[in-house]
Structure formats: structure tokens, C-alpha cells
Design an enzyme around this catalytic site. Sequence first.
Site, PDB file in Angstrom:
ATOM      1  N   CYS A  11      35.633  63.766  35.748  1.00 50.53           N
ATOM      2  CA  CYS A  11      36.578  64.813  36.253  1.00 50.53           C
ATOM      3  C   CYS A  11      36.726  66.335  36.060  1.00 50.53           C
ATOM      4  O   CYS A  11      35.767  66.462  35.043  1.00 50.53           O
ATOM      5  CB  CYS A  11      37.273  64.347  36.613  1.00 50.53           C
ATOM      6  SG  CYS A  11      38.618  64.310  35.190  1.00 50.53           S
ATOM      7  N   CYS A  83      36.280  63.020  41.110  1.00 53.74           N
ATOM      8  CA  CYS A  83      37.050  64.519  41.829  1.00 53.74           C
ATOM      9  C   CYS A  83      35.635  65.262  42.188  1.00 53.74           C
ATOM     10  O   CYS A  83      34.179  65.229  41.873  1.00 53.74           O
ATOM     11  CB  CYS A  83      37.680  65.299  40.995  1.00 53.74           C
ATOM     12  SG  CYS A  83      36.540  66.926  39.172  1.00 53.74           S
ATOM     13  N   CYS A  90      28.586  68.567  38.218  1.00 49.18           N
ATOM     14  CA  CYS A  90      28.143  68.069  37.208  1.00 49.18           C
ATOM     15  C   CYS A  90      26.584  67.906  36.479  1.00 49.18           C
ATOM     16  O   CYS A  90      26.027  68.204  37.922  1.00 49.18           O
ATOM     17  CB  CYS A  90      28.336  65.923  37.652  1.00 49.18           C
ATOM     18  SG  CYS A  90      27.627  64.927  36.203  1.00 49.18           S
TER      19      CYS A  90
END
Length: 134
Positions: A11, A83, A90
Site C-alpha cells: 500500500c 490501495c 507500484c
Amino acid sequence: MENKKTIYFLCTGNSCRSQMAEAWGKQYLGDKWNVYSAGIEAHGVNPNAIKAMNEVNIDITNQTSDIIDANILNRADLVVTLCSHADSVCPSTPPHVNRVHWGFDDPAGKEWSEFQRVRDEIGERIKCFSETGE
């Protein structure tokens, strides 16, 4: 049994959701999976996340808030973003790494009941995964 698979929960700040997911993951998946969590940034473990997990008799006081480790990311069998921010920013994962998105609300800065609700939702999701593989 060191043929464990690796699951990596991500996250934004590795403060609340991914910390709870790591703890639930260790509880429900620990015999078959190496369980890790990290964030795009490391904000420290939120005291309310610690308190929320204590309510369900899971101690996360020794968990640390970490930024994404490329070695773990690249050898993970499953990367789970928790999230939308982590999902969109990412780092790219290699083709052999299965990546899924399980979105949960961020309880940080919200009422205590939000921490409890998100904790329970994450726990239920991981319990379901442990039973069904999905």
C-alpha cells in the site's frame, strides 16, 4: 517446508492496511506462504493499526514499516496491492509474478470504527483467499 510461496502486500505508506494484511496473512497463510508487506513510502506502523490488531489478539508491535524491496517483489509468487495509489505507482512486476488488486479504504486519520471495519474486511478477504486460493 521451505517450498513456501511468497505473498507481498503493498500500500502507499506500509502503515495501516498492508500491516494488517501482513498480520492476517501470517495467521491464515503462514504455513504455506512467506508473508511480507511494504509501501511506496514508509510512514511507520500506525498506532491504531497496532491497537486494532490487538483487539483480535494479533500482536504487530514488532512489524516494521518498509519501502518496497525489489528482491522480494521480483521473487514473489503473488503481489497484492491494497490501495489504488499503490496499484498505479507500484514498480512493474516481472511476467512470472501474479499481481492482483484488493482495494480497501484507508482508515488513517478516520474514526476508530474505520480501523476496526477495515481490519475485519482485510481479515475476511485473506481468510477467503486461504480457503479458496482466490
